[in-house]
Design a protein around this motif. Structure first.
Motif, PDB file in Angstrom:
ATOM      1  N   PRO A  78       0.706  -1.287   0.011  1.00  0.00           N
ATOM      2  CA  PRO A  78       0.110   0.033  -0.104  1.00  0.00           C
ATOM      3  C   PRO A  78       0.718   1.352  -0.185  1.00  0.00           C
ATOM      4  O   PRO A  78       0.505   2.391  -0.325  1.00  0.00           O
ATOM      5  CB  PRO A  78      -0.878  -0.170   1.022  1.00  0.00           C
ATOM      6  CG  PRO A  78       0.046  -1.162   2.211  1.00  0.00           C
ATOM      7  CD  PRO A  78       0.573  -2.076   1.044  1.00  0.00           C
ATOM      8  N   TYR A 101      -5.126   5.162   1.100  1.00  0.00           N
ATOM      9  CA  TYR A 101      -4.100   4.332   1.096  1.00  0.00           C
ATOM     10  C   TYR A 101      -2.853   4.779   2.106  1.00  0.00           C
ATOM     11  O   TYR A 101      -2.188   4.160   2.464  1.00  0.00           O
ATOM     12  CB  TYR A 101      -3.033   4.306  -0.179  1.00  0.00           C
ATOM     13  CG  TYR A 101      -3.695   3.424  -1.331  1.00  0.00           C
ATOM     14  CD1 TYR A 101      -3.411   1.891  -0.941  1.00  0.00           C
ATOM     15  CD2 TYR A 101      -4.607   3.833  -2.137  1.00  0.00           C
ATOM     16  CE1 TYR A 101      -4.089   0.911  -1.823  1.00  0.00           C
ATOM     17  CE2 TYR A 101      -5.368   2.667  -2.993  1.00  0.00           C
ATOM     18  CZ  TYR A 101      -5.153   1.417  -2.803  1.00  0.00           C
ATOM     19  OH  TYR A 101      -5.609   0.636  -3.503  1.00  0.00           O
ATOM     20  N   ARG A 160      -4.186   2.532   4.789  1.00  0.00           N
ATOM     21  CA  ARG A 160      -3.614   1.200   4.638  1.00  0.00           C
ATOM     22  C   ARG A 160      -1.925   1.392   4.781  1.00  0.00           C
ATOM     23  O   ARG A 160      -1.585   0.215   5.390  1.00  0.00           O
ATOM     24  CB  ARG A 160      -3.874   0.883   3.273  1.00  0.00           C
ATOM     25  CG  ARG A 160      -5.510   0.669   3.259  1.00  0.00           C
ATOM     26  CD  ARG A 160      -5.744   0.223   1.796  1.00  0.00           C
ATOM     27  NE  ARG A 160      -7.123  -0.426   1.615  1.00  0.00           N
ATOM     28  CZ  ARG A 160      -7.766  -1.021   0.662  1.00  0.00           C
ATOM     29  NH1 ARG A 160      -7.002  -1.475  -0.297  1.00  0.00           N
ATOM     30  NH2 ARG A 160      -8.889  -0.866   0.450  1.00  0.00           N
ATOM     31  N   ASP A 212      -1.373   1.133   8.513  1.00  0.00           N
ATOM     32  CA  ASP A 212      -1.538  -0.318   9.089  1.00  0.00           C
ATOM     33  C   ASP A 212      -0.302  -1.247   8.623  1.00  0.00           C
ATOM     34  O   ASP A 212      -0.047  -2.125   9.208  1.00  0.00           O
ATOM     35  CB  ASP A 212      -3.008  -0.637   8.604  1.00  0.00           C
ATOM     36  CG  ASP A 212      -4.065   0.023   9.230  1.00  0.00           C
ATOM     37  OD1 ASP A 212      -3.912   0.844  10.215  1.00  0.00           O
ATOM     38  OD2 ASP A 212      -5.027   0.180   8.561  1.00  0.00           O
ATOM     39  N   HIS A 213       0.133  -0.944   7.385  1.00  0.00           N
ATOM     40  CA  HIS A 213       1.007  -2.109   6.738  1.00  0.00           C
ATOM     41  C   HIS A 213       2.322  -1.957   7.554  1.00  0.00           C
ATOM     42  O   HIS A 213       2.869  -3.027   8.178  1.00  0.00           O
ATOM     43  CB  HIS A 213       1.454  -1.674   5.136  1.00  0.00           C
ATOM     44  CG  HIS A 213       2.360  -2.584   4.830  1.00  0.00           C
ATOM     45  ND1 HIS A 213       2.065  -3.703   4.192  1.00  0.00           N
ATOM     46  CD2 HIS A 213       3.833  -2.146   4.383  1.00  0.00           C
ATOM     47  CE1 HIS A 213       3.308  -4.378   3.872  1.00  0.00           C
ATOM     48  NE2 HIS A 213       4.274  -3.369   3.989  1.00  0.00           N
TER      49      HIS A 213
END
Length: 447
Positions: free
Chosen positions: A220, A411, A414, A417-418
């Motif tokens: 992401p 994104y 995301r 979070d990644h």
């Protein structure tokens, strides 16, 4: 066993190699921007309408964007020096063919070849930056690359227009193509792919490259970089490469000299704002995508003021417009810095290729839509366009700002979070203002 380092990183040799590579990029930007001031002359030379005129630049950018993934794969396999040389050969051949083209049918393939060569240059320069500069230096050098590259656009906005007037179409573009021959010699003699002792670039199997490409695309953070590039770059590209000059001359009623001066002001402000952007990105790595989003909002606001102004906008407002959209250039470079956070150095070619697709896809789609709307409103052609026609056509930009802005916010969440899942502690590092260095792909990367 690690490779033996034989040259200093971030020192004099690094800057010399970067200067040569930067010169190639400046030439690429010059070739890419040449239709910005030659557009009206091209319409007369080839007897074409706005849609066909836009097709030149759209095709060039379509080839450019379409080649980014293949170029990224080839770059990681063969190295930056070979790709720079190949790009120079193609750009030189394309511009020379364009110089002698006398019809739309012969000019189109020339611009396609030019776009293919252009596609190989910028990501190759970024690869050299990654290899030859320290992590703390890379964000600023990346910004300098993008912004000093705009000297090519300044040359296209001023000296090229003068040369076209004094020397004519064929001699001007033929002389421009000859610069590539000089730079080929400089690249051969001075550029090295790496400061480490290697007899050749490590040959990675194409199957392995394709497999890691899936990891790069699935990440992401790479997509955040791509959408940041998509949303912030297209307005300045569309304005500088094709529709800005006709809008200022045919729409706003400025003289060709005043329009060219505004384009030079815009390009100069790209360089100045790039220095500020580079400092902000290096100091606040956690807030990079927020900075990009703020720039996009400012660009949309400036365009709203100009498009909503009753009649022709005053000069001061046009100056505000070109300076505001100019900041989109440095903001788009943040996309590459984001990709560097989420991708190890050995996959940087693929990641930068994915990011680079974003802005140029948005640019070519916007250029095409603007040309289509102009032709639908004024079938009589370029000479019949008025300010209202341009205002309606340029309003198509809002579609891409809406799409891109939504994707940046999506994104960013995301990507954070990644990082929390795959690289614990990375977010805290960036919040402290320290760069996060990617340690290499793990089994969970890109999932």
């Amino acid at each position: 066993m690690p490779a033996e380092q034989i040259h200093d990183i971030g020192r004099r040799r690094a800057w010399a190699i970067w200067a040569v590579a930067l010169s190639v990029y400046i030439l690429a930007v010059f070739h890419r921007s040449s239709l910005g001031v030659a557009g009206l002359l091209a319409a007369e030379r080839f007897q074409i309408a706005a849609t066909q005129l836009a097709f030149f630049t759209v095709l060039q950018l379509l080839v450019y964007a379409g080649m980014q993934i293949p170029v990224g794969l080839l770059l990681d396999r063969y190295g930056a020096k070979r790709m720079l040389l190949t790009g120079l050969v193609l750009m030189t051949a394309g511009q020379l063919a364009f110089a002698f083209a006398t019809s739309f049918a012969t000019a189109v393939p020339a611009r396609a070849v030019l776009g293919a060569g252009d596609a190989m240059v910028f990501v190759s320069v970024l690869r050299l930056v990654t290899a030859w500069f320290l992590v703390r230096q890379a964000p600023m050098v990346t910004q300098l690359t993008g912004q000093l590259g705009q000297l090519g656009a300044i040359a296209a906005a001023g000296p090229l227009a003068l040369a076209l007037d004094r020397l004519g179409w064929t001699r001007t573009f033929a002389m421009a193509s000859s610069v590539g021959l000089v730079l080929m010699v400089a690249v051969v003699l001075l550029v090295k792919d790496s400061p480490y002792r290697t007899t050749e670039v490590v040959k990675v199997k194409m199957r392995a490259l394709a497999r890691t490409l899936r990891s790069v695309w699935g990440n992401p953070g790479t997509r955040l970089g791509m959408w940041s590039h998509f949303t912030s770059q297209f307005s300045v590209t569309v304005f500088g490469m094709l529709w800005g000059y006709p809008f200022l001359v045919r729409g706003e009623g400025l003289s060709p000299r005043a329009a060219g001066l505004l384009l030079m002001v815009m390009t100069g402000w790209v360089v100045v704002s790039g220095l500020v952007m580079g400092s902000l990105v290096a100091r606040f790595p956690f807030y990079r995508s927020r900075i990009v989003f703020g720039v996009v909002v400012a660009i949309a606001t400036a365009w709203t003021a100009v498009l909503a102004w009753p009649g022709a906008a005053p000069v001061w407002l046009l100056v505000v417009l070109v300076c505001t959209i100019a900041v989109g250039g440095p903001a788009s470079m943040v996309g590459f810095d984001l990709a560097r956070t989420f991708t190890p150095a050995e996959a940087s070619g693929r990641a930068n290729g994915v990011v680079n697709i974003g802005g140029f896809m948005a640019s070519l789609l916007t250029m095409a839509l603007v040309g289509l709307v102009l032709d639908l409103r004024e079938p009589a052609g370029v000479a019949a366009y008025d300010l209202t026609d341009f205002k309606v056509a340029l309003s198509t930009q809002y579609l891409f700002w809406a799409i891109g802005g939504t994707q940046i916010l999506r994104y960013r969440r995301r990507a954070l979070d990644h990082l929390r899942r795959v690289h614990p502690g990375a977010i805290e590092t960036m919040k402290r203002g320290e760069p996060f260095v990617h340690p290499g792909f793990s089994d969970r990367e890109g999932v």
